[in-house]
Scaffold this motif. Structure first.
Motif, mmCIF file in Angstrom:
data_model
loop_
_atom_site.group_PDB
_atom_site.id
_atom_site.type_symbol
_atom_site.label_atom_id
_atom_site.label_comp_id
_atom_site.label_asym_id
_atom_site.label_seq_id
_atom_site.Cartn_x
_atom_site.Cartn_y
_atom_site.Cartn_z
ATOM 1 N N ILE A 1 3.084 -7.160 -7.651
ATOM 2 C CA ILE A 1 1.624 -7.259 -7.678
ATOM 3 C C ILE A 1 1.138 -8.207 -6.593
ATOM 4 C CG2 ILE A 1 -0.298 -8.163 -9.050
ATOM 5 C CD1 ILE A 1 1.082 -6.946 -11.503
ATOM 6 N N PHE A 2 1.850 -9.316 -6.391
ATOM 7 C CA PHE A 2 1.459 -10.260 -5.349
ATOM 8 C C PHE A 2 1.522 -9.596 -3.976
ATOM 9 C CE2 PHE A 2 2.464 -13.768 -2.356
ATOM 10 C CZ PHE A 2 1.279 -14.475 -2.491
ATOM 11 N N SER A 3 2.548 -8.801 -3.735
ATOM 12 C CA SER A 3 2.657 -8.092 -2.455
ATOM 13 C C SER A 3 1.471 -7.156 -2.264
ATOM 14 C CB SER A 3 3.967 -7.291 -2.410
ATOM 15 O OG SER A 3 5.078 -8.154 -2.433
ATOM 16 N N CYS A 4 1.050 -6.532 -3.331
ATOM 17 C CA CYS A 4 -0.101 -5.633 -3.275
ATOM 18 C C CYS A 4 -1.378 -6.418 -2.943
ATOM 19 C CB CYS A 4 -0.244 -4.924 -4.627
ATOM 20 S SG CYS A 4 -1.230 -3.429 -4.594
ATOM 21 N N LEU A 5 -1.571 -7.543 -3.605
ATOM 22 C CA LEU A 5 -2.756 -8.363 -3.366
ATOM 23 C C LEU A 5 -2.785 -8.888 -1.933
ATOM 24 C CD1 LEU A 5 -2.868 -10.480 -6.672
ATOM 25 C CD2 LEU A 5 -4.114 -8.374 -6.146
ATOM 26 N N GLN A 6 -1.615 -9.161 -1.368
ATOM 27 C CA GLN A 6 -1.560 -9.637 0.022
ATOM 28 C C GLN A 6 -2.095 -8.602 0.998
ATOM 29 O OE1 GLN A 6 2.721 -10.807 0.043
ATOM 30 N NE2 GLN A 6 1.990 -12.795 0.775
ATOM 31 N N GLN A 7 -2.049 -7.336 0.606
ATOM 32 C CA GLN A 7 -2.581 -6.257 1.443
ATOM 33 C C GLN A 7 -4.053 -5.988 1.141
ATOM 34 O OE1 GLN A 7 -0.535 -5.109 3.835
ATOM 35 N NE2 GLN A 7 0.937 -6.586 2.983
ATOM 36 N N GLN A 8 -4.695 -6.921 0.424
ATOM 37 C CA GLN A 8 -6.103 -6.799 0.027
ATOM 38 C C GLN A 8 -6.327 -5.564 -0.850
ATOM 39 O OE1 GLN A 8 -7.542 -9.484 0.762
ATOM 40 N NE2 GLN A 8 -9.670 -9.197 0.193
ATOM 41 N N GLN A 9 -5.312 -5.270 -1.670
ATOM 42 C CA GLN A 9 -5.326 -4.113 -2.563
ATOM 43 C C GLN A 9 -5.360 -4.620 -3.998
ATOM 44 O OE1 GLN A 9 -4.516 -0.461 -1.541
ATOM 45 N NE2 GLN A 9 -5.653 -0.364 -3.459
ATOM 46 N N ALA A 10 -6.251 -4.072 -4.814
ATOM 47 C CA ALA A 10 -6.310 -4.441 -6.228
ATOM 48 C C ALA A 10 -5.234 -3.696 -7.003
ATOM 49 C CB ALA A 10 -7.686 -4.123 -6.798
ATOM 50 N N THR B 1 -0.690 -0.107 -11.185
ATOM 51 C CA THR B 1 -1.069 0.956 -10.265
ATOM 52 C C THR B 1 -2.011 0.380 -9.219
ATOM 53 O OG1 THR B 1 -0.942 2.562 -12.069
ATOM 54 C CG2 THR B 1 -2.080 3.256 -10.051
ATOM 55 N N PRO B 2 -1.704 0.503 -7.926
ATOM 56 C CA PRO B 2 -2.660 0.048 -6.906
ATOM 57 C C PRO B 2 -3.971 0.827 -7.022
ATOM 58 C CG PRO B 2 -0.489 0.424 -5.940
ATOM 59 C CD PRO B 2 -0.445 1.003 -7.324
ATOM 60 N N CYS B 3 -5.080 0.148 -6.776
ATOM 61 C CA CYS B 3 -6.390 0.787 -6.877
ATOM 62 C C CYS B 3 -7.373 0.045 -5.974
ATOM 63 C CB CYS B 3 -6.872 0.789 -8.333
ATOM 64 S SG CYS B 3 -7.105 -0.863 -9.022
ATOM 65 N N PRO B 4 -8.539 0.634 -5.712
ATOM 66 C CA PRO B 4 -9.534 -0.057 -4.880
ATOM 67 C C PRO B 4 -10.015 -1.336 -5.561
ATOM 68 C CG PRO B 4 -10.050 2.286 -5.077
ATOM 69 C CD PRO B 4 -8.975 2.000 -6.069
ATOM 70 N N ILE C 1 -6.656 -6.594 -11.593
ATOM 71 C CA ILE C 1 -6.356 -7.808 -10.831
ATOM 72 C C ILE C 1 -6.811 -7.576 -9.400
ATOM 73 C CG2 ILE C 1 -4.572 -9.395 -10.049
ATOM 74 C CD1 ILE C 1 -2.896 -8.606 -12.447
ATOM 75 N N ASN C 2 -7.841 -8.294 -8.996
ATOM 76 C CA ASN C 2 -8.395 -8.141 -7.654
ATOM 77 C C ASN C 2 -7.715 -9.083 -6.661
ATOM 78 O OD1 ASN C 2 -10.619 -6.194 -7.390
ATOM 79 N ND2 ASN C 2 -11.583 -7.391 -9.030
ATOM 80 N N PRO C 3 -7.696 -8.708 -5.390
ATOM 81 C CA PRO C 3 -7.259 -9.666 -4.359
ATOM 82 C C PRO C 3 -8.332 -10.728 -4.176
ATOM 83 C CG PRO C 3 -8.121 -7.699 -3.326
ATOM 84 C CD PRO C 3 -8.131 -7.429 -4.807
ATOM 85 N N LEU C 4 -8.131 -11.639 -3.241
ATOM 86 C CA LEU C 4 -9.144 -12.641 -2.965
ATOM 87 C C LEU C 4 -10.355 -12.001 -2.301
ATOM 88 C CD1 LEU C 4 -6.948 -15.500 -1.432
ATOM 89 C CD2 LEU C 4 -7.645 -15.184 -3.818
ATOM 90 N N PRO C 5 -11.572 -12.400 -2.665
ATOM 91 C CA PRO C 5 -12.724 -11.987 -1.863
ATOM 92 C C PRO C 5 -12.522 -12.448 -0.418
ATOM 93 C CG PRO C 5 -13.439 -12.978 -3.935
ATOM 94 C CD PRO C 5 -11.960 -13.231 -3.826
ATOM 95 N N HIS C 6 -12.832 -11.581 0.515
ATOM 96 C CA HIS C 6 -12.583 -11.870 1.929
ATOM 97 C C HIS C 6 -13.916 -12.078 2.638
ATOM 98 C CE1 HIS C 6 -10.517 -10.495 5.952
ATOM 99 N NE2 HIS C 6 -10.932 -11.742 5.987
ATOM 100 N N LEU C 7 -14.112 -13.275 3.184
ATOM 101 C CA LEU C 7 -15.346 -13.633 3.869
ATOM 102 C C LEU C 7 -15.105 -13.668 5.372
ATOM 103 C CD1 LEU C 7 -18.309 -14.645 3.475
ATOM 104 C CD2 LEU C 7 -17.387 -16.971 3.597
ATOM 105 N N LEU C 8 -15.913 -12.933 6.122
ATOM 106 C CA LEU C 8 -15.869 -12.918 7.584
ATOM 107 C C LEU C 8 -17.035 -13.762 8.096
ATOM 108 C CD1 LEU C 8 -14.706 -11.762 10.253
ATOM 109 C CD2 LEU C 8 -16.259 -9.819 9.968
#
Length: 367
Positions: free
Chosen positions: A119-128, A143-146, A174-181
């Protein structure tokens, strides 16, 4: 340490083989509780407590329960009910008045660590991930999901085959981190990046004028790129949940707006520095009018919180950004409670009365 589950896993992975671990999950709640169904944390027999399943009221007892799980090699279900004077929650002095049932599962190599490394590997790819945890047995799948931050981490407890005989399964997102640009590198953006880090967000700073001296002013934990928006790759842009345009240069802001409108984005929050007149000038320079925008732009950006220092403006801007990302109305909780939580999600359309975004800058000019 941030309580984002990504950061909990990042702290846990180097420690997972040096102690015995238990995963705690809220599986049912009633009434007012601090964390809802689907909340997760990790505990160890060495005393580690990664995350929270309450406001800090029950974690010491959870650690005792986790040590029992490890000693006996068996899962446990624990109920904390603040309305029952015979329950441990009453003696712990929990003030929320509600009840929560928590399952504690061993988390070890025998059950693939409940799939948490994957799951951590999935979150690293910005994948929930949609995480499914069996309640009777200490096994899990995902299951990976948006990503969908508006759903937060609220889960549901169901039976596998919708019958009384089926095994209970907790499903939670389980969401990845919100990504701020952040587009720009002015000193006023330093508190904004610092506050976003406290929230546990992922931050990418982009400015074609960035140099080593400017980079030293910003937290080392953020990514920084000396480039233009037009040169950013699609994968990075599609991973972004919030964008702050603040070059302090009308031409660069206009170029950023034009480049963003030409790309495929995941409906991020976009905020533009400056008053409404400046937003109009930026759109003209970019060759757009409001009706042509594929992604709405908050300008002025931020909520009217008062204050004119960079720290106050950072709070104002991130509050609006947070509300947009998480699908909230950005209204006072007391008002929402009085109205039955019926207010709509934050609306960034210009002129929207109930949720109109007004920056601290504009607020101050109208005093």
């Amino acid at each position: 340490m941030s309580n984002q589950f990504y950061h909990l896993l990042a702290s846990w992975l180097p420690l997972k083989d040096s102690a015995n671990w238990v995963l705690g999950a809220v599986i049912q709640t009633r009434g007012s509780v601090y964390r809802k169904t689907g909340a997760l944390m990790l505990l160890s027999d060495a005393g580690h407590q990664l995350g929270m399943l309450s406001g800090g009221c029950i974690e010491s007892d959870l650690l005792l329960q986790a040590r029992k799980v490890i000693a006996l090699g068996k899962s446990r279900r624990v109920v904390y009910d603040a309305s029952d004077d015979s329950n441990i929650a009453w003696r712990l002095g929990i003030g929320c008045g509600g009840a929560a049932e928590i399952v504690l599962h061993p988390c070890n190599s025998a059950n693939d660590f409940l799939r948490l490394p994957e799951i951590f590997s999935c979150l690293q790819q910005q994948q929930a991930c949609r995480f499914e945890l069996q309640i009777e047995d200490a096994f899990a799948s995902f299951t990976p999901c948006p990503r969908a931050f508006s759903q937060r981490q609220h889960g549901s407890l169901k039976r596998a085959d919708d019958t009384d005989n089926g095994k209970q399964i907790l499903t939670t997102l389980i969401n990845p981190l919100p990504h701020l640009l952040v587009l720009g590198s002015g000193v006023d953006l330093i508190p904004l990046c610092q506050l976003a880090l406290i929230l546990g967000w992922r931050i990418t700073l982009v400015d074609q004028r960035l140099n080593p001296h400017k980079r030293e002013n910003f937290p080392p934990q953020i990514s920084a790129l000396n480039t233009t928006v037009a040169e950013l790759d699609d994968e990075l842009l599609q991973s972004v949940d919030g964008i702050i345009i603040a070059h302090h240069n009308l031409r660069l802001d206009a170029a950023a707006v034009a480049a963003l409108q030409a790309r495929t984005l995941a409906n991020p929050y976009i905020g533009l520095l400056g008053p409404a007149k400046r937003k109009a000038d930026v759109l003209v320079a970019a060759g757009f009018d409001e009706a042509q925008l594929n992604c709405l732009i908050a300008g002025p950006m931020g909520l009217a919180l008062g204050g004119d220092l960079p720290e106050s403006i950072a709070l104002s801007v991130l509050a609006e950004c947070h509300a947009k990302i998480f699908g909230s109305s950005a209204q006072p909780l007391g008002l929402m409670s009085a109205l039955g939580d019926t207010l709509p999600a934050l609306n960034l359309v210009a002129g929207a009365a109930i949720n109109r975004a007004v920056s601290n800058e504009e607020f101050l000019t109208k005093k």
